[in-house]
Design a protein around this motif. Structure first.
Motif, short mmCIF file in Angstrom:
data_model
loop_
_atom_site.label_atom_id
_atom_site.label_comp_id
_atom_site.label_asym_id
_atom_site.label_seq_id
_atom_site.Cartn_x
_atom_site.Cartn_y
_atom_site.Cartn_z
N UNK A 164 52.77 48.50 38.49
CA UNK A 164 52.77 49.68 37.61
C UNK A 164 52.69 49.33 36.13
N UNK A 165 52.99 48.08 35.79
CA UNK A 165 52.94 47.65 34.39
C UNK A 165 51.57 47.06 34.01
N UNK A 166 50.65 47.03 34.95
CA UNK A 166 49.30 46.51 34.69
C UNK A 166 48.42 47.69 34.28
N UNK A 167 48.03 47.73 33.01
CA UNK A 167 47.29 48.89 32.50
C UNK A 167 45.80 48.63 32.35
N UNK A 168 45.37 47.38 32.46
CA UNK A 168 43.95 47.06 32.27
C UNK A 168 43.15 47.43 33.52
N UNK A 169 41.83 47.52 33.39
CA UNK A 169 40.98 47.74 34.57
C UNK A 169 41.13 46.60 35.57
N UNK A 170 41.17 46.96 36.86
CA UNK A 170 41.40 45.98 37.91
C UNK A 170 40.26 46.03 38.92
N UNK A 171 39.82 44.84 39.35
CA UNK A 171 38.77 44.70 40.35
C UNK A 171 39.35 43.87 41.50
N UNK A 172 39.29 44.42 42.70
CA UNK A 172 39.90 43.76 43.85
C UNK A 172 38.84 43.49 44.91
N UNK A 173 38.76 42.22 45.33
CA UNK A 173 37.81 41.81 46.36
C UNK A 173 38.58 41.14 47.50
N UNK A 174 38.50 41.73 48.67
CA UNK A 174 39.22 41.23 49.84
C UNK A 174 38.24 40.82 50.92
N UNK A 175 38.75 40.17 51.96
CA UNK A 175 37.93 39.76 53.10
C UNK A 175 38.29 40.57 54.32
N UNK A 176 37.31 41.23 54.90
CA UNK A 176 37.58 42.09 56.06
C UNK A 176 38.04 41.29 57.28
N UNK A 208 48.36 49.92 41.86
CA UNK A 208 47.82 49.63 40.53
C UNK A 208 47.23 50.89 39.92
N UNK A 209 47.55 51.21 38.67
CA UNK A 209 47.13 52.49 38.08
C UNK A 209 45.66 52.57 37.67
N UNK A 210 44.95 51.44 37.57
CA UNK A 210 43.61 51.49 37.00
C UNK A 210 42.63 50.60 37.78
N UNK A 211 42.52 50.84 39.07
CA UNK A 211 41.60 50.06 39.90
C UNK A 211 40.20 50.65 39.74
N UNK A 212 39.29 49.85 39.22
CA UNK A 212 37.91 50.28 39.03
C UNK A 212 37.04 50.03 40.26
N UNK A 213 37.27 48.88 40.91
CA UNK A 213 36.47 48.53 42.09
C UNK A 213 37.39 47.92 43.14
#
Length: 291
Positions: A208-220, A237-242
């Protein structure tokens, strides 16, 4: 029946030594499972950077402990700061620094990894990461908005906490977890993991303290850190872009089809013009093992 104090003392001492020995072995096993790279480094078993990276070598003093790393500087471009997996020498990312030339790259080994001194722990890893980041940003004349934090596997736990303490331009998380403790409980439900895994890396609590844009890539197909952990983290996360799951496991995320283009876009920060399109690098272009 008479009470024989000597026999009771002898029995207690024998049991006590066994508890200490077996308990110590469990703790040692837990330390190995969390930080295998530190043990591998002791025996020279961790693959490091190729020889051509030697000209980019750097050493950073944090509270009297020297940390080894590399800084591939590209003035005027954003700085990508990489935090690797728990069985990874950060230097193996060398091919990636040549593939993604829209950024400068900073890669520093955790304590006990590669040629870095000391021994790793969650507190030290995060503290070292913040100290080195502050120093490099100042020395290179950048601001935190020019920084992209990239955390892979256990490095995602470091990157989330650094992002919570600072305000980078972007945060990129590869095969991340919401909590190392949660992953450990799934892997070993029969063990007292809360007691054994002192380094819990609670990204869920810092999210919740992470305010920057976030990009998350996982493996299915990730069986080391199943993708549902990444999904749980994304929800916090409050600002997940992708958020994207690639058709890959845990250690082959960099080789997944479509990853190159997504990663290249994620590394761009505000105010940095988009480079001319280039041919996407397909599967098998680079091998970077996370754990």
């Amino acid at each position: 029946m008479t009470f024989d104090r000597a026999k009771v003392w002898l029995w207690s001492r024998r049991i006590g030594w066994r508890v200490l020995v077996y308990g110590g072995l469990l703790v040692l096993l837990a330390r190995f499972l969390v930080f295998p790279g530190a043990f591998m480094s002791l025996f020279g078993l961790l693959e490091g950077a190729p020889g051509w990276m030697s000209k980019y070598e750097k050493a950073y003093d944090v509270d009297g402990v020297w940390l080894s790393g590399w800084l591939m500087e590209r003035p005027g471009k954003p700085l990508a700061v990489f935090y690797g997996g728990n069985a990874m020498d950060a230097g193996v990312l060398a091919p990636v620094t040549e593939m993604y030339k829209d950024c400068a790259w900073l890669m520093v080994n955790y304590r006990g990894y590669g040629r870095s001194e000391g021994w790793p722990s969650e507190e030290r890893m995060v503290g070292d990461a913040v100290a080195v980041l502050d120093r490099v940003v100042k020395e290179t004349g950048r601001s935190m908005e020019d920084v992209v934090l990239v955390g892979q596997s256990i490095g995602s736990g470091v990157a989330v906490q650094v992002a919570a303490r600072r305000s980078p331009g972007r945060l990129v998380l590869l095969v991340p977890f919401d909590s190392l403790l949660a992953v450990a409980k799934e892997k070993a439900p029969f063990l007292p993991v809360r007691w054994l895994v002192g380094d819990a890396f609670r990204s869920d609590k810092a999210a919740e303290r992470v305010v920057c844009p976030v990009f998350i890539f996982a493996g299915s197909r990730d069986t080391v850190v199943p993708p549902e952990h990444a999904r749980r983290l994304a929800a916090l996360l409050p600002n997940v872009r992708v958020f994207r799951e690639f058709d890959c496991g845990h250690n082959d995320i960099w080789e997944a089809d479509g990853f190159y283009r997504e990663m290249r876009n994620a590394l761009r920060v505000r105010g940095v013009p988009e480079s001319a399109p280039s041919e996407e690098v397909g599967s098998g272009a680079v091998e970077v093992s996370a754990d």
